[in-house]
Motif scaffolding. Sequence first.
Motif, PDB file in Angstrom:
ATOM      1  N   LEU A 323       0.817  -1.207   0.000  1.00  0.00           N
ATOM      2  CA  LEU A 323       0.000   0.000   0.000  1.00  0.00           C
ATOM      3  C   LEU A 323       0.856   1.265   0.000  1.00  0.00           C
ATOM      4  O   LEU A 323       0.487   2.278  -0.609  1.00  0.00           O
ATOM      5  N   LYS A 324       1.992   1.227   0.682  1.00  0.00           N
ATOM      6  CA  LYS A 324       2.870   2.394   0.735  1.00  0.00           C
ATOM      7  C   LYS A 324       3.311   2.832  -0.656  1.00  0.00           C
ATOM      8  O   LYS A 324       3.551   4.017  -0.896  1.00  0.00           O
ATOM      9  N   SER A 325       3.417   1.876  -1.558  1.00  0.00           N
ATOM     10  CA  SER A 325       3.893   2.192  -2.899  1.00  0.00           C
ATOM     11  C   SER A 325       2.808   2.762  -3.809  1.00  0.00           C
ATOM     12  O   SER A 325       3.114   3.285  -4.885  1.00  0.00           O
ATOM     13  N   CYS A 326       1.543   2.677  -3.385  1.00  0.00           N
ATOM     14  CA  CYS A 326       0.465   3.134  -4.273  1.00  0.00           C
ATOM     15  C   CYS A 326      -0.440   4.196  -3.653  1.00  0.00           C
ATOM     16  O   CYS A 326      -1.325   4.711  -4.337  1.00  0.00           O
ATOM     17  N   VAL A 327      -0.227   4.543  -2.380  1.00  0.00           N
ATOM     18  CA  VAL A 327      -0.985   5.615  -1.738  1.00  0.00           C
ATOM     19  C   VAL A 327       0.006   6.618  -1.162  1.00  0.00           C
ATOM     20  O   VAL A 327       0.868   6.268  -0.357  1.00  0.00           O
ATOM     21  N   LYS A 328      -0.092   7.872  -1.592  1.00  0.00           N
ATOM     22  CA  LYS A 328       0.830   8.909  -1.132  1.00  0.00           C
ATOM     23  C   LYS A 328       0.601   9.251   0.342  1.00  0.00           C
ATOM     24  O   LYS A 328      -0.492   9.052   0.885  1.00  0.00           O
ATOM     25  N   LEU A 329       1.627   9.803   0.948  1.00  0.00           N
ATOM     26  CA  LEU A 329       1.519  10.336   2.298  1.00  0.00           C
ATOM     27  C   LEU A 329       0.664  11.594   2.281  1.00  0.00           C
ATOM     28  O   LEU A 329       0.836  12.463   1.423  1.00  0.00           O
ATOM     29  N   ILE A 330      -0.255  11.706   3.236  1.00  0.00           N
ATOM     30  CA  ILE A 330      -1.133  12.865   3.315  1.00  0.00           C
ATOM     31  C   ILE A 330      -0.727  13.761   4.478  1.00  0.00           C
ATOM     32  O   ILE A 330      -0.234  13.284   5.505  1.00  0.00           O
ATOM     33  N   ASN A 331      -0.902  15.069   4.303  1.00  0.00           N
ATOM     34  CA  ASN A 331      -0.647  16.005   5.390  1.00  0.00           C
ATOM     35  C   ASN A 331      -1.835  15.998   6.341  1.00  0.00           C
ATOM     36  O   ASN A 331      -2.975  16.184   5.902  1.00  0.00           O
ATOM     37  N   PRO A 332      -1.623  15.796   7.657  1.00  0.00           N
ATOM     38  CA  PRO A 332      -2.742  15.649   8.594  1.00  0.00           C
ATOM     39  C   PRO A 332      -3.482  16.938   8.906  1.00  0.00           C
ATOM     40  O   PRO A 332      -4.590  16.899   9.445  1.00  0.00           O
ATOM     41  N   VAL A 333      -2.920  18.073   8.568  1.00  0.00           N
ATOM     42  CA  VAL A 333      -3.548  19.357   8.883  1.00  0.00           C
ATOM     43  C   VAL A 333      -4.390  19.875   7.724  1.00  0.00           C
ATOM     44  O   VAL A 333      -5.532  20.298   7.907  1.00  0.00           O
ATOM     45  N   LEU A 334      -3.853  19.815   6.510  1.00  0.00           N
ATOM     46  CA  LEU A 334      -4.526  20.410   5.352  1.00  0.00           C
ATOM     47  C   LEU A 334      -5.200  19.397   4.445  1.00  0.00           C
ATOM     48  O   LEU A 334      -5.808  19.770   3.441  1.00  0.00           O
ATOM     49  N   CYS A 335      -5.088  18.103   4.761  1.00  0.00           N
ATOM     50  CA  CYS A 335      -5.725  17.033   3.984  1.00  0.00           C
ATOM     51  C   CYS A 335      -5.406  17.161   2.501  1.00  0.00           C
ATOM     52  O   CYS A 335      -6.286  17.189   1.649  1.00  0.00           O
TER      53      CYS A 335
END
Length: 353
Positions: A323-335
């Motif tokens: 999953l790490k390779s196909c879903v980007k990291l999201i910023n928890p404050v600004l979504c």
Amino acid sequence: MLTKDVEIKDEYPKEFLLEKHAQYLANYAKNKDGYEQITLEYLRMSGIYWGLTAMDLIDRTSLLGHKSEILELIKQCQHECGGISSSVGHDPHILHTLSAIQILTIYDAINDNVIDLNKVVTYIKSLQQKDGSFFGDKWGEIDVRFSFCAIASLSLLNRLHEIDINSAISFVMKCNNLIDGGFGSRPGSESHAGLVYCALGALSLTGQLDRINADLLGWWLCERQLPSGGLNGRPEKLPDLCYSWWVLASLQILGRLHWIDRNKLMRFITACQDEESGGFSDRPGNLVDPFHTLFGIAGISLLIHEYGDSYDSEATAVQMTKLKSCVKLINPVLCMPQCLIDKLNIKMQLLKL
């Protein structure tokens, strides 16, 4: 006393259906004349943000293919006062103003003269009241959500200094409930996870998270997890997939994401997928929509990138790595995808345990 919850049946999906979700969102965007699109016109600007952000997180924005049309809509939705509406013919509102700014940021079009940015800033400033709170629009509703929208919008525009930050945060802190550490919509209102996220986002973007009791609030947030693994927004409510964002993002801001059971929550999230059409629903077996689809993917992003590397089995470890390779990291404050926030160099405060 029985706890309100749902049953996670074995036949519910267990794997993340990435391509199904991409196709669902692409089809939804193309069907502008469908019944659901027409009846939800009052949410269209936010709906575009939900779909675009979800597609960006799974790197499938090319399937949407109507960037110029979206930018033209945003231009048409800016009113003379500077605010932006959900759709043509609707009143401007700070919620949709933020959504429009987020869309322009994702498309790297914030400085392309699509809208008059100075008028946007003037509009947001006009909504701030003497006590630091913000109206949502000209009709005068006050809610801590609008405080977050104002602060987030101006942070993305690098114009946060244009408002009275101290009075804005003073109002946010008046919404803090000392008994559980949570936040309500206004002073004296019941704590709610969605409003906790908004308050923490405002405090993070202004560097004032040290004003809260992080352990007390973190405990209240982790108590939102039910035996099914799902999260609710306040005590004695059913779980809802969207709280896989509001609660998780809040815990990440507080540095206490690992206080919930990742494996049980992942099972709840995957169970909310529709195996035929794609998309996520609020609870397993219900109808899917773009709102819950974004927050299902956003919740997964936090769980795979930020939780840590402890897994209950080798199979889980393999699944998470994939999953790490196909879903980007999201910023928890600004979504929004973290890579965009890094490029903009937006300053925000995150706590550590």
